[in-house]
Each structure stands twice: as C-alpha cells, then as structure tokens.
Motif scaffolding. Structure first.
Motif, PDB file in Angstrom:
ATOM      1  N   SER B  43       0.823  -1.209   0.000  1.00 30.33           N
ATOM      2  CA  SER B  43       0.000   0.000   0.000  1.00 30.33           C
ATOM      3  C   SER B  43       0.860   1.263   0.000  1.00 30.33           C
ATOM      4  O   SER B  43       0.340   2.361  -0.127  1.00 30.33           O
ATOM      5  CB  SER B  43      -0.931  -0.005   1.212  1.00 30.33           C
ATOM      6  N   GLY B  44       2.187   1.099   0.130  1.00 30.67           N
ATOM      7  CA  GLY B  44       3.076   2.253   0.036  1.00 30.67           C
ATOM      8  C   GLY B  44       3.562   2.803   1.365  1.00 30.67           C
ATOM      9  O   GLY B  44       4.272   3.803   1.386  1.00 30.67           O
ATOM     10  N   LYS B  45       3.206   2.122   2.464  1.00 34.47           N
ATOM     11  CA  LYS B  45       3.587   2.629   3.789  1.00 34.47           C
ATOM     12  C   LYS B  45       5.103   2.743   3.926  1.00 34.47           C
ATOM     13  O   LYS B  45       5.630   3.789   4.285  1.00 34.47           O
ATOM     14  CB  LYS B  45       3.081   1.691   4.905  1.00 34.47           C
ATOM     15  N   SER B  46       5.786   1.626   3.631  1.00 38.35           N
ATOM     16  CA  SER B  46       7.240   1.615   3.786  1.00 38.35           C
ATOM     17  C   SER B  46       7.906   2.583   2.824  1.00 38.35           C
ATOM     18  O   SER B  46       8.853   3.280   3.192  1.00 38.35           O
ATOM     19  CB  SER B  46       7.789   0.207   3.557  1.00 38.35           C
ATOM     20  N   VAL B 222      -2.994   6.210  10.578  1.00 43.01           N
ATOM     21  CA  VAL B 222      -3.201   6.584   9.182  1.00 43.01           C
ATOM     22  C   VAL B 222      -3.312   5.285   8.405  1.00 43.01           C
ATOM     23  O   VAL B 222      -2.392   4.473   8.423  1.00 43.01           O
ATOM     24  CB  VAL B 222      -2.026   7.435   8.663  1.00 43.01           C
ATOM     25  N   PHE B 223      -4.453   5.099   7.757  1.00 37.88           N
ATOM     26  CA  PHE B 223      -4.656   3.861   7.017  1.00 37.88           C
ATOM     27  C   PHE B 223      -4.424   4.111   5.534  1.00 37.88           C
ATOM     28  O   PHE B 223      -5.055   4.979   4.934  1.00 37.88           O
ATOM     29  CB  PHE B 223      -6.061   3.322   7.254  1.00 37.88           C
ATOM     30  N   MET B 224      -3.470   3.348   4.974  1.00 36.46           N
ATOM     31  CA  MET B 224      -3.133   3.523   3.556  1.00 36.46           C
ATOM     32  C   MET B 224      -3.540   2.303   2.755  1.00 36.46           C
ATOM     33  O   MET B 224      -3.494   1.176   3.238  1.00 36.46           O
ATOM     34  CB  MET B 224      -1.623   3.742   3.384  1.00 36.46           C
ATOM     35  N   PRO B 245     -14.820   1.263   3.774  1.00 39.96           N
ATOM     36  CA  PRO B 245     -14.913  -0.194   3.617  1.00 39.96           C
ATOM     37  C   PRO B 245     -13.542  -0.879   3.535  1.00 39.96           C
ATOM     38  O   PRO B 245     -13.374  -1.990   4.031  1.00 39.96           O
ATOM     39  CB  PRO B 245     -15.698  -0.371   2.313  1.00 39.96           C
ATOM     40  N   ARG B 246     -12.567  -0.221   2.895  1.00 40.67           N
ATOM     41  CA  ARG B 246     -11.267  -0.868   2.773  1.00 40.67           C
ATOM     42  C   ARG B 246     -10.571  -1.014   4.121  1.00 40.67           C
ATOM     43  O   ARG B 246      -9.861  -1.969   4.379  1.00 40.67           O
ATOM     44  CB  ARG B 246     -10.377  -0.076   1.814  1.00 40.67           C
ATOM     45  N   THR B 247     -10.772  -0.032   4.993  1.00 40.55           N
ATOM     46  CA  THR B 247     -10.220  -0.141   6.337  1.00 40.55           C
ATOM     47  C   THR B 247     -10.870  -1.303   7.066  1.00 40.55           C
ATOM     48  O   THR B 247     -10.207  -2.095   7.735  1.00 40.55           O
ATOM     49  CB  THR B 247     -10.454   1.162   7.129  1.00 40.55           C
TER      50      THR B 247
END
Lengths: 304, 289
Positions: B43-46, B222-224, B245-247
């Motif tokens: 998801s791009g967090k790192s 923060v949800f990515m 919904p994705r969270t």
C-alpha cells in the motif's frame, strides 16, 4: 559406538563390516607413492647439491626479490583493483565503461605478453613523464623491476577488481541503507560498513590470487628481473646442475606458499568476526526482501 | 505538547517503473505525536517512510522536516538538488529502524551504537561510548555491549537497532515494520521499548501491523491502501468504527485469523501472514462486490 552399544544391550558380540576395497586401494596408492619416491631417490639427482644450494646467497637473493615483487605487485593490484571495482559499480556510465574495458584488456592479454610490452615500452615512447613536471628516459625508468611490477600488478588488478566487485555486491543492501540513515559520511559508508563486510567474501579468492601472483612472478625471468627462477637459471648455466637447482626453486616456492596459506587463514579469521559463533537473522541467508517474512521467522525460531 | 510541525508531506508520489506506489500523500506530523501507518502490503507505507529518510526520492510532491525542504534547496527562483553531505545533515535528526534490523554484523553492539556519533564527529569517542552504554541500558541490553549482533536474538538485535538510531539524538523516529521479522514471543520486548520512547515524548512514525500497539500508543492511525491515505483518525475510532470499507476489510482480515475479538489488545498480537497477499485478495474481493 552405536553398534557396540546395541550389541551389548542384546548381549551379543558385534562383528563390524570389513572394508576390503579401502584396504586394497590404500595398498595400491602406497606402492605407487613408494615407486615415485624411489625413482627420485635413485635417479640422477644429487640431493646433497640440492641441500647445498638451498641456502646459497644467489638463491636467497632471488627469493628475496621474488618476495618483494610479489608483495609490491599484489599491493598495486589490490589498490588499483578496488579503484576499478568502485568505478565499475559507479553510476557514472563513462567510469563504468572504462572500468569494464580495463578489466577486459588486462585480464585478456597474457601476463607474459604484458611483461614484454612494458619492458619494451621504450620502443613506443622514448621518454615518459608528466609534461612540465618531470620527464625521463623510458629505458631508465622501465627497469626490470618496474616492468615486472606493472605487468604483474596491473594484470592482477583486473582479477582483483572482479573479486572486489563480487564481494561488494554480496553485502546486503540494507547495510548501506542503515549506514545512510545514520547520516554516515559517504566515505565511512563504504570504508567502515560495506568494504569490511565485503572483505569476508574477498579474502579467500584473494589469497589464491596472492599465491598465483607469487608463482607467476617466475615469468619475470624473461625481462631479466632477478627473481628466484632467474637466479637459479644463472647458477645452472654455470654448473649444469639443472634439476638440482629447479628442485631448490620448487622447495622454496612450496615453502612460501605454505606460509601464505597460514597468513590467509589468519586474515580470514580477522574478517570473519561477528560471523563465526552463530548464524542468525541478521546473517546472510535469511536476509532479503520483506516477502520472505514467514521463512525468516522460522529461521529465527531455530536460533532462539 | 507543542504544536511544532515536524513533518509535512505534500502530494508525494512515487512509482517504481510502471507501478505507482504512492499516489499523492498529504500528511502532517507534529512534535511528540505518534503516528501509526497501517494498511495491506504494497500500500506504500514503507515507501513513504523511506521517502522521509531520503532512501527513496519522491517523483512528485515534496516533504518538509521542521520546515526544511528535503533533498532540495531553494535559491532565488531555482531549486537546487542537495549534495550527499547536505542530505546526510538532513538525515541526522531522523532515526530509522528497519524490519530486518540491519545491524552491522562485523561490529560489536557497542560499536554499532557509537559508529554514527563518532563518524559524524557529533561526539568524541569516550563520550559516544558513555552515551551508547546509557542507551543500551535503556533498551535493557547493558551487558551486551561486547557481543556481536550474530550472538543476539532477533528481539535483542532490534532493541540494539533502536539504541543505535537514538545515538544521534534524533527528533523524529521512523519504524519500518519493526516487529514483522520477529518470533511472536520476541515482539513484546521491542514494542515495550517503543512504548517507553513514545511516553518520553519522541515523535514517531511507525509502520506496523500490530493493532494492539497502535491502539495503546498511537495518537493517530493513518490507514493507507493503493498508494493513498484512505482514512485517518484517533485509534479508538479508526480501529473500532472505521468508516471506509477498505479499512474495515483490512482490519477484519488482520484480526480474523486470530479468532479473537475484533481488535486484540495484547502486545503480541500478530498479523497473519495472509497480509502478504492482501493486494490480490483485496482486488478479488472488490470485484465480487
């Protein structure tokens, strides 16, 4: 032993398997070896002449020259090799291509040829130097020592460059990232973090190269550098004890190679620090991208 | 708590080849705040975290740390790229802890911790060693100074890594999945150190799957997903009543394999390994909806 214990437990006498094949091959090998030893012992070799010349001044002088040129050529080879490896890995396309071309040339031309080319450089450039700073006659500069040093050293540097490059690539990328994230200066990232770890991979093949250079230095006889073989040849041209002197040379080479092998072991231990006692999650093998999360955890479990 | 802005990300984008990894991240972190970045793998967090430490360079948008532009310098109406030395200076105030620890295996634990302060000439060696021993004591490894990383357990190694990154006295700490490579029973000791650090007021950005840790320690989650921030808010709300919904999907998956209540509160709450394939599973499920 397991078998004995089992037999004892059952109250029986154990009879072990007979290794007839092992016995037979051992006997044959020993006989063959004895035949070779006998052949040399009774052949036309005057062993007391060998012993006599082993420590002759001329031979020892040649030995010293061999040691000096090997050490000097190796030093040159390693320094230039590291430089070429770094250029080869750099982002600069010109540096990259030049380094690749350097390795291609100096690894591709036979070392004997390289020695002769350096020795005869005066035919191309009668004088060499840095314009405005210093200039000299090539014949005077390109002594047998210089020609041998450049011939062996640069040939060696091409091989060393590839070995060093492989060693640097073997260091986990995370090490560089950790060093960068700690704001280490770029020199320290390479010199303190990457290179010492690469050394662990570099040392064993470099040890072989050292031994190889030692032996290759015998070719320097063609440019009249007074190394061990050249010295022995000068002696046997006079006294005709050809085989005896060649044996003297062989004995010395074996002796020096043995010493180098011991040195290699010591250096390997030095750079193996931190790797010897246990393999663990930060060691090689388990590293890699985050993908292998499950596998990594299992490996770590085995160490806990 | 002060309201000084430590990090400001504006429209940060990043692609690896044809693959967009970050598609416009806007995030502000203030001093003393603990922000947990959560979301499925990929998801791009790192990548975002690595942009903050300039291990990756964003393709678009910009980042500011303490109001200083990262990687670039404004001069008149031009933007000059910084030299390695200047980037190193910007990194000095930012500590980073990696998933795979990345301790230097050829140096002792003490040397690992003193390396940065000594080499960057921040401290004389004697003082660096004193500080290092204090830091090792803080992470509970005072007696391990002369050990090599290879002689430590994963949890101990990660605690050394935390001490190492604290040695340069950072004002911002980045944690990139610090417990994901650890055996379940070793996760707690690392989280405990991070918890203490948070209590001492360190500004932290933590990429983690540890819902329990996030709920207890984070000021904000923060949800990515898919390279964008889907939702953010205080942990109590985001974990128990996510609006997107994705969270919900993600949290359900994280906790489902656990068989426990929706949000496990134990320190050792584990992310199931299925998260690794969350990307494909995610799209498949959405297709059905």
């Amino acid at each position: 032993m397991y078998g004995n214990d089992a037999a004892a437990a059952l109250g029986l006498r154990p009879v072990r398997r007979r290794h007839w094949g092992r016995w037979a091959s051992a006997v044959i090998i020993v006989l063959l070896l004895a035949a070779v030893v006998r052949a040399f012992a009774t052949g036309a070799i005057e062993w007391d002449v060998v012993g006599e010349y082993l420590t002759a001044d001329m031979i020892l002088e040649g030995l010293a020259n061999t040691a000096v040129i090997t050490a000097a050529a190796m030093l040159l080879g390693v320094l230039v090799g590291i430089l070429i490896a770094v250029l080869r890995l750099s982002a600069n396309p010109v540096a990259n291509a030049v380094a690749a071309g350097y390795v291609w040339f100096f690894r591709g031309v036979p070392v004997l040829l390289q020695l002769l080319i350096w020795y005869n450089l005066a035919l191309v450039f009668p004088s060499i130097g840095v314009p405005g700073l210093w200039e000299g006659s090539t014949v005077e500069v390109m002594t047998p020592f210089m020609a041998t040093l450049l011939g062996l050293g640069l040939h060696q540097s091409a091989y060393t460059a590839e070995i060093v490059r492989g060693g640097i690539l073997a260091v986990d990328r995370g090490q560089t990232e950790a060093a960068l994230s700690l704001a280490l200066p770029s020199g320290a990232v390479f010199g303190r973090i990457v290179l010492p770890q690469a050394m662990r991979v570099i040392i064993p093949p470099l040890g072989n190269e050292f031994i190889s250079t030692l032996k290759t230095s015998s070719l320097a006889a063609v440019v009249t550098y007074g190394e061990l073989l050249q010295s022995a040849q000068l002696v046997y041209y006079r006294n005709n004890r050809v085989i005896e002197l060649l044996i003297v040379v062989a004995v010395w080479y074996l002796a020096v190679v043995s010493v180098l092998a011991i040195g290699q072991y010591a250096v390997e231990r030095r750079y193996g620090r931190g790797f010897t006692p246990t393999r663990d999650a930060s060691g090689p093998g388990v590293r890699g991208r985050a993908r292998g999360g499950v596998r990594a955890r299992k490996t770590m479990g085995s160490e806990a | 708590m002060t309201t000084e802005t430590v990090l400001r990300a504006v429209g940060v984008t990043k692609r690896f080849g044809d693959l967009p990894v970050l598609r416009g991240i806007d995030l502000t972190v203030t001093a003393g705040e603990v922000v947990c970045l959560m979301g499925p793998s990929g998801s791009g967090k790192s990548t975002f975290l690595r942009c903050v430490n300039q291990l990756e360079r964003p393709d678009g948008g910009y980042l500011e740390v303490r109001s200083e532009l990262l990687g670039w310098k404004r001069r008149g109406d031009t933007l000059r790229e910084l030299s390695h030395r200047e980037i190193a200076r910007q990194r000095r105030g930012i500590g980073m802890v990696f998933q795979r620890f990345n301790l230097f295996p050829h140096l002792t634990v003490l040397q690992n911790v003193t390396e940065a302060p000594v080499r960057t000439r921040a401290l004389p060696r004697a003082e660096a060693e004193r500080t290092a021993r204090e830091l090792l004591e803080r992470v509970g490894l005072a007696e391990k100074g002369n050990a090599y990383p290879g002689q430590l357990s994963g949890g101990q190694q990660q605690r050394v890594a935390i001490a190492r990154s604290l040695a340069t006295r950072p004002f911002l700490m980045l944690f990139d999945e610090p417990t994901s490579a650890l055996d379940p029973e070793l996760v707690g000791e690392v989280l405990a150190v991070m918890r203490t650090l948070a209590e001492q007021g360190m500004t932290m950005i933590v990429v983690t799957h540890e819902a329990g840790f996030a709920r207890d320690v984070a000021d904000r989650i923060v949800f990515m997903d898919g390279g964008v921030i889907v939702e953010e808010g205080p942990p109590a709300r985001l974990l128990s009543a996510p609006s997107h919904p994705r969270t919900k999907d993600f949290l359900a998956r994280v906790t489902a394999a656990h068989g426990g209540p929706p949000v496990p509160s134990t320190e050792t709450a584990r992310t199931p390994d299925t998260v690794d394939t969350a990307d494909t599973a995610d799209t498949a499920e959405k297709g059905q909806r």
